[in-house]
Design a protein around this motif. Sequence first.
Motif, PDB file in Angstrom:
ATOM      1  N   ILE A  31      -0.411   6.705  10.299  1.00 34.61           N
ATOM      2  CA  ILE A  31       0.358   5.707   9.535  1.00 34.61           C
ATOM      3  C   ILE A  31       0.146   5.905   8.040  1.00 34.61           C
ATOM      4  O   ILE A  31       1.092   5.816   7.246  1.00 34.61           O
ATOM      5  CB  ILE A  31      -0.034   4.288   9.976  1.00 34.61           C
ATOM      6  N   ASP A  32      -1.102   6.181   7.635  1.00 35.50           N
ATOM      7  CA  ASP A  32      -1.359   6.450   6.221  1.00 35.50           C
ATOM      8  C   ASP A  32      -0.502   7.614   5.726  1.00 35.50           C
ATOM      9  O   ASP A  32       0.029   7.589   4.607  1.00 35.50           O
ATOM     10  CB  ASP A  32      -2.838   6.795   6.004  1.00 35.50           C
ATOM     11  N   ALA A  33      -0.364   8.635   6.554  1.00 30.82           N
ATOM     12  CA  ALA A  33       0.331   9.858   6.139  1.00 30.82           C
ATOM     13  C   ALA A  33       1.824   9.650   5.917  1.00 30.82           C
ATOM     14  O   ALA A  33       2.449  10.408   5.171  1.00 30.82           O
ATOM     15  CB  ALA A  33       0.111  10.956   7.175  1.00 30.82           C
ATOM     16  N   ALA A 378     -10.039   1.336   0.655  1.00 34.39           N
ATOM     17  CA  ALA A 378      -9.158   1.897   1.673  1.00 34.39           C
ATOM     18  C   ALA A 378      -9.102   3.413   1.502  1.00 34.39           C
ATOM     19  O   ALA A 378      -9.515   3.963   0.478  1.00 34.39           O
ATOM     20  CB  ALA A 378      -7.763   1.293   1.560  1.00 34.39           C
ATOM     21  N   SER A 379      -8.567   4.088   2.513  1.00 31.78           N
ATOM     22  CA  SER A 379      -8.509   5.549   2.450  1.00 31.78           C
ATOM     23  C   SER A 379      -7.654   6.019   1.278  1.00 31.78           C
ATOM     24  O   SER A 379      -7.930   7.065   0.677  1.00 31.78           O
ATOM     25  CB  SER A 379      -7.976   6.122   3.758  1.00 31.78           C
ATOM     26  N   GLY A 380      -6.620   5.224   0.924  1.00 28.81           N
ATOM     27  CA  GLY A 380      -5.783   5.588  -0.208  1.00 28.81           C
ATOM     28  C   GLY A 380      -6.562   5.651  -1.511  1.00 28.81           C
ATOM     29  O   GLY A 380      -6.313   6.513  -2.363  1.00 28.81           O
ATOM     30  N   GLU A 381      -7.531   4.742  -1.684  1.00 34.38           N
ATOM     31  CA  GLU A 381      -8.359   4.763  -2.885  1.00 34.38           C
ATOM     32  C   GLU A 381      -9.240   6.009  -2.923  1.00 34.38           C
ATOM     33  O   GLU A 381      -9.451   6.610  -3.988  1.00 34.38           O
ATOM     34  CB  GLU A 381      -9.218   3.512  -2.938  1.00 34.38           C
ATOM     35  N   LEU A 382      -9.769   6.390  -1.766  1.00 35.17           N
ATOM     36  CA  LEU A 382     -10.596   7.586  -1.729  1.00 35.17           C
ATOM     37  C   LEU A 382      -9.760   8.838  -1.989  1.00 35.17           C
ATOM     38  O   LEU A 382     -10.211   9.761  -2.667  1.00 35.17           O
ATOM     39  CB  LEU A 382     -11.292   7.692  -0.367  1.00 35.17           C
ATOM     40  N   VAL A 383      -8.541   8.854  -1.459  1.00 36.98           N
ATOM     41  CA  VAL A 383      -7.645   9.984  -1.722  1.00 36.98           C
ATOM     42  C   VAL A 383      -7.374  10.105  -3.216  1.00 36.98           C
ATOM     43  O   VAL A 383      -7.439  11.200  -3.792  1.00 36.98           O
ATOM     44  CB  VAL A 383      -6.323   9.815  -0.939  1.00 36.98           C
ATOM     45  N   GLN A 384      -7.086   8.979  -3.866  1.00 34.91           N
ATOM     46  CA  GLN A 384      -6.818   9.014  -5.305  1.00 34.91           C
ATOM     47  C   GLN A 384      -8.043   9.469  -6.085  1.00 34.91           C
ATOM     48  O   GLN A 384      -7.930  10.196  -7.078  1.00 34.91           O
ATOM     49  CB  GLN A 384      -6.370   7.628  -5.782  1.00 34.91           C
ATOM     50  N   ALA A 385      -9.233   9.064  -5.638  1.00 35.60           N
ATOM     51  CA  ALA A 385     -10.454   9.479  -6.327  1.00 35.60           C
ATOM     52  C   ALA A 385     -10.661  10.982  -6.211  1.00 35.60           C
ATOM     53  O   ALA A 385     -11.062  11.643  -7.175  1.00 35.60           O
ATOM     54  CB  ALA A 385     -11.658   8.736  -5.740  1.00 35.60           C
ATOM     55  N   VAL A 386     -10.391  11.536  -5.032  1.00 37.44           N
ATOM     56  CA  VAL A 386     -10.513  12.986  -4.855  1.00 37.44           C
ATOM     57  C   VAL A 386      -9.500  13.706  -5.739  1.00 37.44           C
ATOM     58  O   VAL A 386      -9.810  14.732  -6.356  1.00 37.44           O
ATOM     59  CB  VAL A 386     -10.322  13.364  -3.373  1.00 37.44           C
ATOM     60  N   ARG A 387      -8.308  13.153  -5.822  1.00 35.71           N
ATOM     61  CA  ARG A 387      -7.296  13.775  -6.690  1.00 35.71           C
ATOM     62  C   ARG A 387      -7.715  13.717  -8.152  1.00 35.71           C
ATOM     63  O   ARG A 387      -7.508  14.671  -8.918  1.00 35.71           O
ATOM     64  CB  ARG A 387      -5.951  13.085  -6.502  1.00 35.71           C
ATOM     65  N   ARG A 388      -8.324  12.590  -8.563  1.00 32.79           N
ATOM     66  CA  ARG A 388      -8.787  12.473  -9.953  1.00 32.79           C
ATOM     67  C   ARG A 388      -9.877  13.490 -10.259  1.00 32.79           C
ATOM     68  O   ARG A 388      -9.986  13.978 -11.379  1.00 32.79           O
ATOM     69  CB  ARG A 388      -9.318  11.066 -10.224  1.00 32.79           C
ATOM     70  N   ALA A 389     -10.701  13.788  -9.260  1.00 32.57           N
ATOM     71  CA  ALA A 389     -11.759  14.780  -9.467  1.00 32.57           C
ATOM     72  C   ALA A 389     -11.175  16.159  -9.774  1.00 32.57           C
ATOM     73  O   ALA A 389     -11.799  16.967 -10.468  1.00 32.57           O
ATOM     74  CB  ALA A 389     -12.655  14.853  -8.240  1.00 32.57           C
ATOM     75  N   LEU A 403     -17.658   2.855   6.566  1.00 36.85           N
ATOM     76  CA  LEU A 403     -16.590   3.604   5.892  1.00 36.85           C
ATOM     77  C   LEU A 403     -16.392   5.004   6.467  1.00 36.85           C
ATOM     78  O   LEU A 403     -15.599   5.778   5.931  1.00 36.85           O
ATOM     79  CB  LEU A 403     -16.897   3.717   4.390  1.00 36.85           C
ATOM     80  N   ARG A 404     -17.095   5.310   7.544  1.00 36.91           N
ATOM     81  CA  ARG A 404     -17.030   6.675   8.075  1.00 36.91           C
ATOM     82  C   ARG A 404     -15.607   7.065   8.453  1.00 36.91           C
ATOM     83  O   ARG A 404     -15.122   8.143   8.096  1.00 36.91           O
ATOM     84  CB  ARG A 404     -17.959   6.794   9.285  1.00 36.91           C
ATOM     85  N   HIS A 405     -14.911   6.195   9.194  1.00 32.00           N
ATOM     86  CA  HIS A 405     -13.555   6.542   9.633  1.00 32.00           C
ATOM     87  C   HIS A 405     -12.575   6.537   8.460  1.00 32.00           C
ATOM     88  O   HIS A 405     -11.661   7.356   8.394  1.00 32.00           O
ATOM     89  CB  HIS A 405     -13.103   5.569  10.714  1.00 32.00           C
ATOM     90  N   THR A 406     -12.757   5.599   7.528  1.00 30.98           N
ATOM     91  CA  THR A 406     -11.895   5.559   6.342  1.00 30.98           C
ATOM     92  C   THR A 406     -12.046   6.837   5.538  1.00 30.98           C
ATOM     93  O   THR A 406     -11.056   7.440   5.098  1.00 30.98           O
ATOM     94  CB  THR A 406     -12.254   4.346   5.472  1.00 30.98           C
ATOM     95  N   ALA A 407     -13.292   7.268   5.343  1.00 32.95           N
ATOM     96  CA  ALA A 407     -13.539   8.495   4.584  1.00 32.95           C
ATOM     97  C   ALA A 407     -13.001   9.712   5.319  1.00 32.95           C
ATOM     98  O   ALA A 407     -12.468  10.642   4.701  1.00 32.95           O
ATOM     99  CB  ALA A 407     -15.037   8.643   4.324  1.00 32.95           C
ATOM    100  N   ALA A 408     -13.125   9.711   6.661  1.00 25.80           N
ATOM    101  CA  ALA A 408     -12.605  10.836   7.446  1.00 25.80           C
ATOM    102  C   ALA A 408     -11.090  10.942   7.305  1.00 25.80           C
ATOM    103  O   ALA A 408     -10.536  12.042   7.193  1.00 25.80           O
ATOM    104  CB  ALA A 408     -13.000  10.680   8.906  1.00 25.80           C
ATOM    105  N   ALA A 409     -10.412   9.784   7.299  1.00 25.24           N
ATOM    106  CA  ALA A 409      -8.956   9.786   7.138  1.00 25.24           C
ATOM    107  C   ALA A 409      -8.565  10.325   5.764  1.00 25.24           C
ATOM    108  O   ALA A 409      -7.622  11.103   5.627  1.00 25.24           O
ATOM    109  CB  ALA A 409      -8.410   8.370   7.331  1.00 25.24           C
ATOM    110  N   ALA A 410      -9.311   9.912   4.737  1.00 25.81           N
ATOM    111  CA  ALA A 410      -9.023  10.390   3.381  1.00 25.81           C
ATOM    112  C   ALA A 410      -9.268  11.886   3.277  1.00 25.81           C
ATOM    113  O   ALA A 410      -8.467  12.626   2.679  1.00 25.81           O
ATOM    114  CB  ALA A 410      -9.888   9.637   2.375  1.00 25.81           C
ATOM    115  N   ALA A 411     -10.362  12.357   3.871  1.00 24.24           N
ATOM    116  CA  ALA A 411     -10.679  13.789   3.812  1.00 24.24           C
ATOM    117  C   ALA A 411      -9.600  14.621   4.486  1.00 24.24           C
ATOM    118  O   ALA A 411      -9.173  15.655   3.960  1.00 24.24           O
ATOM    119  CB  ALA A 411     -12.034  14.040   4.468  1.00 24.24           C
ATOM    120  N   GLU A 412      -9.142  14.163   5.639  1.00 30.87           N
ATOM    121  CA  GLU A 412      -8.105  14.901   6.360  1.00 30.87           C
ATOM    122  C   GLU A 412      -6.813  14.956   5.555  1.00 30.87           C
ATOM    123  O   GLU A 412      -6.127  15.987   5.517  1.00 30.87           O
ATOM    124  CB  GLU A 412      -7.853  14.245   7.718  1.00 30.87           C
ATOM    125  N   GLN A 413      -6.485  13.863   4.882  1.00 27.16           N
ATOM    126  CA  GLN A 413      -5.260  13.814   4.093  1.00 27.16           C
ATOM    127  C   GLN A 413      -5.327  14.787   2.920  1.00 27.16           C
ATOM    128  O   GLN A 413      -4.365  15.505   2.626  1.00 27.16           O
ATOM    129  CB  GLN A 413      -5.041  12.391   3.579  1.00 27.16           C
TER     130      GLN A 413
END
Length: 563
Positions: A31-33, A378-389, A403-413
């Motif tokens: 759903i996030d994707a 949320a995973s969206g925030e982690l995705v944005q943080a990785v992009r900012r890096a 946060l394990r599953h949230t982080a896993a979803a962000a990592a996969e994305q």
Amino acid sequence: MPQVPQTFDALAVRAWCGLALDALGRAREEIDAINVYPVADGDTGTNLYLTLESAATAVEAVFAGHEAGGGGDPGRPTLADAVRAMAHGALIGARGNSGTILAQLLRGMAQVLAGDDAPGHADGTGLGLALRHAADSARQAVAHPVEGTVLTVASAAADAAAAADGDCGAVARAAYEGARTALAETPDRLEVLRQAGVVDAGGRGLVTVLAALVESLTGETPRGPAARGPGPHPRTEAAHTVAAPCADDDAPPRPGGPAFEVIYLLEAEDAAVARLRERLDALGDSLVVVGGDGLWNVHVHVDDAGAAVEAGVEAGRPYRIRITHFGAGDAHAPGAERMPAERVQRAVVAVVPGEGLAGLCTEAGATAVLARPGEPPASGELVQAVRRAHAREVVLLPNDAELRHTAAAAAEQVRAEGVRVALIPTRSAVQGIAALAVHEPGRRFDEDVVAMTSAAGATRYAEVTVAERQSWTMAGICQAGDVLGLVDGDVAVIGQDLTETALAVLDRMLAAGGELVTLVVGDGAPESVAERLQARVREAYLAVDTVVHHGGRQGSVLLIGVE
């Protein structure tokens, strides 16, 4: 086949919440994707999951409280008790645009099922009426309803339920099939979905929740919906590059939109909330205000986040205020600065519980994501943080077991975008500090990840906090206001004095040995607690060093790490 309820009662509510939470947990990455509307920030599935998680927790608390109270029918609260708890839990835990709308859908159901004349259970007719009121109240809560979204799917479910005959199972099946059909048609109703080749993410989540309702009432799992709409499948990046249209159906899409998402709970009277709606509608878009009876959840996208909060202050008492910047490259960040063309080789992204640790991580060269008390990212925030890096290789430190599953979803994305991501399953901020301390960007990525993982794994962690309510723990029954000492996630000490409890926890941890003690002191801790703990280490544990950090406003009063 397991026995299932023939009517919708408190046990059915409990089963529904549990099944829906499990289903959203499995589907949220998908759903996030496909999240492209109203903002392509990749967090709709996670927001729905967190909202429903809060609802399910509230329902479980009602059952636990009934059992602890004794008398009556142990473990069997009324339908009204269960649906009120479900609605209240969703309201206070609602995340994002989709979660806020889901909270109103559940509240709408509760208003029918928990009314003064409501019976102890609902039949098929009653469930159909509840679904109808849920869809109508959710539509009323959105300032500018748009067709082709979760609102359309909810209305279709209610229409199908109203036309169905039979028991609750039959009504739930009809609602699910109606929602499933409407979901497949969302790309025909909303251009941004058609361009991306996906169905509406919020609607996809609602269909998942309704499938769980069918299963809770019939014991059968209905066939799942497709995540994409008709036509060619887009590239993965489409979910993050399509510009979102305005919230108003009659207005043409514009190239950008507000830069901030503002969410808060608000204690206010109805008249004040009506004025607040008008003011926030003038400030931004994607306005959703849900709730009632003096408690509201406010969600809006604006450019002036301060003005949105000030409007809440004028209306009543806002709290749990959450402000999220959509970030560079997002559909709601017009004129945002472009990322530099050249990526750095490696970066660390760490979730931290307070401003103090955020500053510490930043000084160490990491990108920090602040997790406010009771509001995990949320995973969206982690995705944005990785992009900012903006790195080719990223080490992700969630620093929280939840946060394990949230982080896993962000990592996969982010991996789908070509970034190499290693997720180290750190369960506490002190484990993250240990990992960050041995991080060396110059060595091979795999070697760096192994070293960081080893340092985190060699760090035992503890926290000292204050109990919010009576509950059973591994150390016995605690009362509201008791000081709890948790070691590796389990309650090990229950005390009355914070400093004495912290000393007991420290002694228990160092009994197994250690070389370095890390203390992260929150704003709520006594000024002397760090000095007392340091003194205990000096006096009783030779050759053990102590490091103290000030965490600021964090969920726990004190964090302790022992390496």
